[in-house]
Design a protein around this motif. Sequence first.
Motif, PDB file in Angstrom:
ATOM      1  N   ASP A   1      39.495  32.517  51.437  1.00 13.42           N
ATOM      2  CA  ASP A   1      38.173  32.797  51.993  1.00 13.42           C
ATOM      3  C   ASP A   1      37.479  31.442  52.018  1.00 13.42           C
ATOM      4  O   ASP A   1      37.016  30.950  50.977  1.00 13.42           O
ATOM      5  CB  ASP A   1      37.410  33.802  51.125  1.00 13.42           C
ATOM      6  CG  ASP A   1      36.062  34.165  51.738  1.00 13.42           C
ATOM      7  OD1 ASP A   1      35.681  33.548  52.749  1.00 13.42           O
ATOM      8  OD2 ASP A   1      35.401  35.077  51.202  1.00 13.42           O
TER       9      ASP A   1
ATOM     10  N   ARG B   1      37.450  41.988  51.019  1.00 10.53           N
ATOM     11  CA  ARG B   1      38.844  41.990  51.437  1.00 10.53           C
ATOM     12  C   ARG B   1      39.789  41.806  50.255  1.00 10.53           C
ATOM     13  O   ARG B   1      39.601  40.926  49.425  1.00 10.53           O
ATOM     14  CB  ARG B   1      39.082  40.869  52.470  1.00 10.53           C
ATOM     15  CG  ARG B   1      38.822  41.240  53.895  1.00 10.53           C
ATOM     16  CD  ARG B   1      37.449  41.188  54.444  1.00 10.53           C
ATOM     17  NE  ARG B   1      36.380  40.548  53.762  1.00 10.53           N
ATOM     18  CZ  ARG B   1      35.249  40.172  54.355  1.00 10.53           C
ATOM     19  NH1 ARG B   1      35.068  40.359  55.635  1.00 10.53           N
ATOM     20  NH2 ARG B   1      34.269  39.620  53.658  1.00 10.53           N
TER      21      ARG B   1
ATOM     22  N   GLU C   1      40.336  34.592  55.913  1.00  4.59           N
ATOM     23  CA  GLU C   1      39.409  35.603  56.384  1.00  4.59           C
ATOM     24  C   GLU C   1      38.940  35.303  57.808  1.00  4.59           C
ATOM     25  O   GLU C   1      38.495  36.191  58.523  1.00  4.59           O
ATOM     26  CB  GLU C   1      38.202  35.565  55.435  1.00  4.59           C
ATOM     27  CG  GLU C   1      37.516  36.876  55.256  1.00  4.59           C
ATOM     28  CD  GLU C   1      36.419  36.759  54.221  1.00  4.59           C
ATOM     29  OE1 GLU C   1      36.738  36.792  53.026  1.00  4.59           O
ATOM     30  OE2 GLU C   1      35.238  36.626  54.604  1.00  4.59           O
TER      31      GLU C   1
ATOM     32  N   GLU D   1      39.621  38.030  48.705  1.00 10.35           N
ATOM     33  CA  GLU D   1      38.490  38.045  47.763  1.00 10.35           C
ATOM     34  C   GLU D   1      38.818  38.835  46.500  1.00 10.35           C
ATOM     35  O   GLU D   1      38.782  38.301  45.387  1.00 10.35           O
ATOM     36  CB  GLU D   1      37.251  38.661  48.452  1.00 10.35           C
ATOM     37  CG  GLU D   1      36.742  37.826  49.606  1.00 10.35           C
ATOM     38  CD  GLU D   1      35.805  38.576  50.545  1.00 10.35           C
ATOM     39  OE1 GLU D   1      36.087  39.750  50.872  1.00 10.35           O
ATOM     40  OE2 GLU D   1      34.795  37.992  50.972  1.00 10.35           O
TER      41      GLU D   1
ATOM     42  N   ASP E   1      33.052  31.869  51.014  1.00  7.32           N
ATOM     43  CA  ASP E   1      32.604  33.190  50.561  1.00  7.32           C
ATOM     44  C   ASP E   1      31.087  33.150  50.354  1.00  7.32           C
ATOM     45  O   ASP E   1      30.575  32.244  49.699  1.00  7.32           O
ATOM     46  CB  ASP E   1      33.311  33.540  49.248  1.00  7.32           C
ATOM     47  CG  ASP E   1      32.870  34.896  48.746  1.00  7.32           C
ATOM     48  OD1 ASP E   1      32.967  35.872  49.508  1.00  7.32           O
ATOM     49  OD2 ASP E   1      32.399  34.974  47.601  1.00  7.32           O
ATOM     50  N   GLY E   2      30.423  34.144  50.926  1.00  6.67           N
ATOM     51  CA  GLY E   2      28.963  34.178  50.812  1.00  6.67           C
ATOM     52  C   GLY E   2      28.284  33.215  51.769  1.00  6.67           C
ATOM     53  O   GLY E   2      27.180  32.720  51.489  1.00  6.67           O
TER      54      GLY E   2
END
Length: 297
Positions: free
Chosen positions: A100, A239, A82, A243, A103-104
Amino acid sequence: MSGRDNDTDPSVEPGQRVSLDAVFDTLADVAPEIRAGLPGRRVKTEETNESGERQLAADVWADDVLEDRLGGLDAVGEYASEERADVLDTGDGALSVAVDPLDGSSNLQSNNPMGTIVGVYDEPLPAPGSALVASAFVLYGPLTTLTVARDGTTTEYVVEDDGPREVGTVSLPDDPTVYGFGGRVPDWTDDFTGYVREVEQELKLRYGGAMLADVNQVLTYGGIFGYPGLRENPEGKLRHQFEAAPMAYVLHCAGGASSDGAQSVLDTEPDGLHGRTPVYLGNERLVDDLEAALDTR
Ligand code: AHM
Ligand code: MG
């Protein structure tokens, strides 16, 4: 590290089994290192990623670590994430990994959970959901856990400094409890809002802003997570390659279901490497109801 029936499943080709072991052993190895590196990297950089989001120092750093370690494996021929524009050619390996790295990561500011998602495809990237052969996520919560989906089974491990310890097979509870949906309510479509009004009669809201942590609540308690298509952004936020599809694979191997609103995410293709898609993950009944609510034919 292997899935429950991994050593005996005749459909798994032995070479691929060894390659997947290498990917997930490396991920388990690198997870404590990434976790330990987070506290010093809360600052924003001046850079934005391909999705136009401001990167944190931690995003860039975790991507570099994972590119080095996963991309360095003989089994891995392509690395994409990403946080970088293009697919990286990493050699002759048959597997393509789409990552990713964090993530978050906006949860780093508020000290809430986040994690790493890894999708393993056996085709060049960008690849359709049907090309996934395994996927996994690492959750940096009160514990560091690694959840691996392969050979039709999802297995959770606690990652400690001396290696991963298997907790057990993950199966979605039959009796769901929680739901969480992203996006501002005024940006939701009327059909989706109508669906949510039904769901909230039955389930309890749990939304934390890190997809994998919210999905892990669904895996633990049963329910549904979604980031819907919005009025102005019909493809939503998340995505496909990094994800939605890898997490859909985890759900399917745990006995759950996925949808982009019309069909399983594993039956859809990304709109380019960084393409977005609406995504809904959870118990089959709740996902079926969602598809029925959005079906305006
Ligand atoms: P990130 O990978 O750049 O952190 O962005 C994805 C995250 C997901 O983890 C989460 O579901 C979503 O963005 C939260 O978005 P919002 O802040 O709109 O609720
Ligand atoms: Mg993300």
